[in-house]
Design a protein around this motif. Structure first.
Motif, short mmCIF file in Angstrom:
data_model
loop_
_atom_site.label_atom_id
_atom_site.label_comp_id
_atom_site.label_asym_id
_atom_site.label_seq_id
_atom_site.Cartn_x
_atom_site.Cartn_y
_atom_site.Cartn_z
N LYS A 116 -21.72 -9.14 -15.19
CA LYS A 116 -23.19 -9.10 -15.14
C LYS A 116 -23.73 -7.85 -15.81
CE LYS A 116 -22.60 -11.06 -10.54
NZ LYS A 116 -22.95 -12.47 -10.41
N LEU A 144 -28.56 -20.40 -12.29
CA LEU A 144 -28.68 -21.43 -13.33
C LEU A 144 -27.84 -22.63 -12.90
CD1 LEU A 144 -28.41 -19.39 -16.65
CD2 LEU A 144 -30.46 -20.35 -15.60
N ILE A 198 -25.39 -6.30 -18.21
CA ILE A 198 -26.25 -6.66 -19.34
C ILE A 198 -26.37 -5.50 -20.33
CG2 ILE A 198 -28.43 -6.02 -18.23
CD1 ILE A 198 -29.58 -8.61 -19.44
N ARG A 202 -25.57 -5.79 -24.29
CA ARG A 202 -26.55 -5.38 -25.31
C ARG A 202 -25.94 -4.37 -26.27
NH1 ARG A 202 -31.54 -5.70 -20.86
NH2 ARG A 202 -32.27 -7.73 -21.63
N ALA A 210 -34.50 -9.77 -25.37
CA ALA A 210 -35.61 -10.45 -24.70
C ALA A 210 -36.98 -10.09 -25.25
CB ALA A 210 -35.57 -10.13 -23.19
N THR A 258 -32.33 -15.14 -21.06
CA THR A 258 -31.57 -13.88 -21.16
C THR A 258 -30.15 -14.05 -20.63
OG1 THR A 258 -33.61 -12.61 -20.88
CG2 THR A 258 -31.55 -11.45 -20.47
N ALA A 259 -29.99 -14.78 -19.53
CA ALA A 259 -28.67 -14.89 -18.93
C ALA A 259 -27.71 -15.68 -19.81
CB ALA A 259 -28.76 -15.55 -17.55
N TRP A 292 -35.35 -8.54 -13.88
CA TRP A 292 -33.96 -8.15 -14.19
C TRP A 292 -33.65 -8.15 -15.69
CZ3 TRP A 292 -30.05 -10.98 -16.58
CH2 TRP A 292 -30.38 -12.30 -16.89
N TRP A 293 -34.30 -9.00 -16.45
CA TRP A 293 -34.03 -9.20 -17.88
C TRP A 293 -34.63 -8.09 -18.75
CZ3 TRP A 293 -38.44 -8.90 -20.50
CH2 TRP A 293 -39.61 -9.04 -19.72
N ASP A 294 -35.50 -7.25 -18.18
CA ASP A 294 -36.33 -6.34 -18.98
C ASP A 294 -35.48 -5.21 -19.57
OD1 ASP A 294 -38.16 -4.50 -19.99
OD2 ASP A 294 -39.55 -4.71 -18.32
N PRO A 336 -37.33 -14.57 -21.89
CA PRO A 336 -36.48 -14.05 -20.82
C PRO A 336 -35.89 -15.12 -19.90
CG PRO A 336 -38.38 -12.64 -21.10
CD PRO A 336 -38.62 -13.84 -21.99
N LEU A 373 -31.72 -23.76 -14.11
CA LEU A 373 -33.02 -23.67 -13.48
C LEU A 373 -33.33 -24.96 -12.74
CD1 LEU A 373 -35.13 -21.97 -16.30
CD2 LEU A 373 -34.34 -20.93 -14.19
N ILE A 420 -24.83 -13.33 -21.00
CA ILE A 420 -23.81 -12.69 -20.17
C ILE A 420 -23.10 -13.77 -19.35
CG2 ILE A 420 -24.93 -10.44 -19.99
CD1 ILE A 420 -26.15 -11.30 -17.32
N THR A 421 -22.10 -13.38 -18.60
CA THR A 421 -21.42 -14.34 -17.74
C THR A 421 -21.65 -13.95 -16.28
OG1 THR A 421 -19.38 -13.04 -17.66
CG2 THR A 421 -19.59 -14.64 -19.46
N GLN A 422 -21.40 -14.89 -15.40
CA GLN A 422 -21.56 -14.57 -13.97
C GLN A 422 -20.50 -13.57 -13.52
OE1 GLN A 422 -22.33 -18.77 -12.22
NE2 GLN A 422 -23.23 -17.28 -10.82
N GLY A 481 -25.70 -12.62 -5.42
CA GLY A 481 -24.29 -12.90 -5.68
C GLY A 481 -24.04 -14.28 -6.25
N ASP A 482 -25.02 -15.16 -6.14
CA ASP A 482 -24.82 -16.52 -6.64
C ASP A 482 -25.21 -16.69 -8.11
OD1 ASP A 482 -23.85 -17.29 -4.25
OD2 ASP A 482 -25.51 -18.61 -3.68
N GLY A 483 -25.78 -15.65 -8.71
CA GLY A 483 -26.27 -15.81 -10.09
C GLY A 483 -25.82 -14.71 -11.00
N TYR A 484 -26.76 -14.21 -11.82
CA TYR A 484 -26.42 -13.32 -12.92
C TYR A 484 -26.88 -11.88 -12.75
CZ TYR A 484 -25.13 -17.46 -15.62
OH TYR A 484 -24.50 -18.60 -16.05
N ILE A 485 -27.56 -11.59 -11.65
CA ILE A 485 -28.17 -10.27 -11.52
C ILE A 485 -27.18 -9.24 -10.97
CG2 ILE A 485 -29.98 -8.95 -10.33
CD1 ILE A 485 -31.79 -11.39 -10.60
N ASP A 486 -27.22 -8.06 -11.57
CA ASP A 486 -26.37 -6.94 -11.17
C ASP A 486 -27.11 -6.12 -10.11
OD1 ASP A 486 -24.85 -4.63 -11.01
OD2 ASP A 486 -24.56 -4.45 -13.18
N ASP A 522 -31.34 -13.71 -6.43
CA ASP A 522 -30.59 -13.84 -7.68
C ASP A 522 -31.23 -14.82 -8.64
OD1 ASP A 522 -28.55 -13.27 -9.47
OD2 ASP A 522 -26.97 -13.46 -7.96
N TRP A 523 -30.84 -14.70 -9.91
CA TRP A 523 -31.24 -15.64 -10.97
C TRP A 523 -30.12 -16.67 -11.10
CZ3 TRP A 523 -35.37 -16.54 -14.16
CH2 TRP A 523 -35.14 -17.29 -15.31
#
Lengths: 288, 288
Positions: free
Chosen positions: A120, B219, A122, A126, A164, A157-158, B191-193, A154, B221, A115-117, B233-238, B216-217
């Motif tokens: 989000k 990247l 996902i 999918r 995953a 995943t991003a 979050w990836w599940d 995982p 890493l 995905i992209t930042q 808000g800084d990563g990939y999580i919704d 957040d996740w």
């Protein structure tokens, strides 16, 4: 082939395939010769090899070395929301399917994309993967090859693969209604899964267990986590246990060793392949 | 408390708790004051704080700052095969349960432990976790606190927590037969599940959704992947999507922000907590 055989490698290593990326710093011809010299039966190749020397020459060289091509890596990257990016990706995947067929490889490895930042969503990504895989399935059928969906760890995943878990890959594969879509079990990506045994068994029952790849989970993680893959036995993965699950699911195909690791890349190919073969004979083959 | 309030922080931020480790380089008293100055309602504390100043003094200071303690981190490390190590670990967990109760915190966060390179039997380690959690459950009940099993990102399965998914944590929690054992949903870890929504819903129905942690996740890493947690808000999580799932599951407790990140640690606590509050109000609270 005049490559000298070591005494060690005087018998074939049944079903053992080495993935090209395990020795990616070695020129392709030298890689094929070193693999044949260790009496491996097959290689997993990459589209970069095709691009470098052309698909016909690559096929001829593998034949000359007496090696099957166990898989081609890789198609995929099917998560783009933009329509023209989607069309371009489908075209690229059709080319990858053609190359897989031309190499006589049974399956194309699919890394489905992340995905992209900015987006989000996902779930949306999918859904697009499922739709695009279903679109590609008839083309793969006509070409006589299969598409192997790769559930990735995982940790990826991003940015690499929104698939995953094995069960998720199987949901998508079964959803296509096509026998040409299945899954790869790559120990590095799936070893942690609490439902691994059931999922591998389901893949077998579903007739969709198309590839088995092995390498270890080594710690500490490398700065680039993709490169943390290690020789079997160097990390935390229980190869006898997982190999038994794969065997019990009815898998009888090639077993590919795919290691991304800067230390391995710094090792001469014939040495690295020798270590791979030894670990395979110790930790994998007896349970396969 | 004479800490000056910024204009920004003139109203309370309902249910917002900041985890101590988000500002681990700040002395505990300064951390509590900075948290109160931003009008947060609670803090998540660590056993290191208890060790430093004693449980009674820690409780008094949190009370003086007008802060609830939303959780104590952490118990766990229950995978040892050796019988004396197991007994020592159970004792340590009973102490952690006592401290949780003394702090008036509702729940003790459980990081259950990993495997070793010598003993790669992950199934065995998982069985020992289930057994040891069941052993501890009555003690937690008597103390009036709950045990929150933390499924950790599969990147940590080998060395930190053999519980990798919410469903797996719920299987163990339900298996104890005790209402005092449940789960944490930490966005970074889950979050990836692909089955996240169903698993969160199951946790709610089961009455075992005890804690919600957000970060957040990000990247790439970090070299130490534990430290890749970022501000929301800084990563990939919704966050809106996952927060809605948690709300729909009936969760009404504190929402803890737990960020391990060297840049955050280098930021003065009042600034870092200000950013946390702002992101919380933007990305989490409206959906909670």
């Amino acid at each position: 082939m005049n490559t000298p055989h070591t005494p060690h490698a005087s018998q074939a290593a049944p079903r053992l395939s080495i993935n090209r990326w395990t020795c990616r710093s070695t020129p392709i011809q030298e890689f094929l010769e070193a693999t044949a010299a260790r009496d491996l039966e097959a290689v997993g190749l990459w589209r970069q090899d095709v691009e470098e020397i052309g698909v016909d020459a690559l096929k001829r060289r593998a034949d000359d070395a007496g090696l099957r091509v166990s898989s081609l890596c890789r198609g995929g990257f099917l998560t783009a929301a933009d329509e023209s990016a989607r069309a371009a990706s489908l075209d690229e995947n059709r080319r990858a399917i053609d190359e897989t067929a031309a190499l006589g490889a049974p399956t194309l490895v699919m890394v489905v994309g992340g995905i992209t930042q900015e987006d989000k969503d996902i779930g949306g990504a999918r859904a697009r993967v499922a739709e695009n895989i279903a679109t590609l399935a008839p083309y793969a059928e006509s070409a006589g090859v299969t598409l192997s969906l790769e559930p990735m760890h995982p940790m990826f995943t991003a940015d690499r693969a929104v698939i995953a878990t094995l069960d998720q890959a199987l949901d998508i594969a079964e959803g296509t209604g096509s026998d040409a879509v299945g899954v790869i079990v790559d120990t590095y990506h799936v070893w942690w899964d609490p439902t691994l045994e059931q999922a591998i068994s389901r893949a077998g029952r579903s007739g969709r267990l198309f590839s088995y790849q092995v390498c270890d989970w080594s710690l500490p993680l490398a700065a680039e986590p993709l490169f943390s893959r290690g020789y079997m036995g160097d990390g935390y993965i229980d190869f006898p246990a997982i190999t038994r699950m794969v065997k019990d699911a009815g898998y009888t195909g090639d077993i590919e060793v795919e290691i991304f690791n800067e230390d391995v890349w710094a090792t001469p190919a014939h040495e690295a392949i020798g270590i791979v073969r030894q670990r395979y004979e110790e930790l994998v083959l007896p349970y396969a």
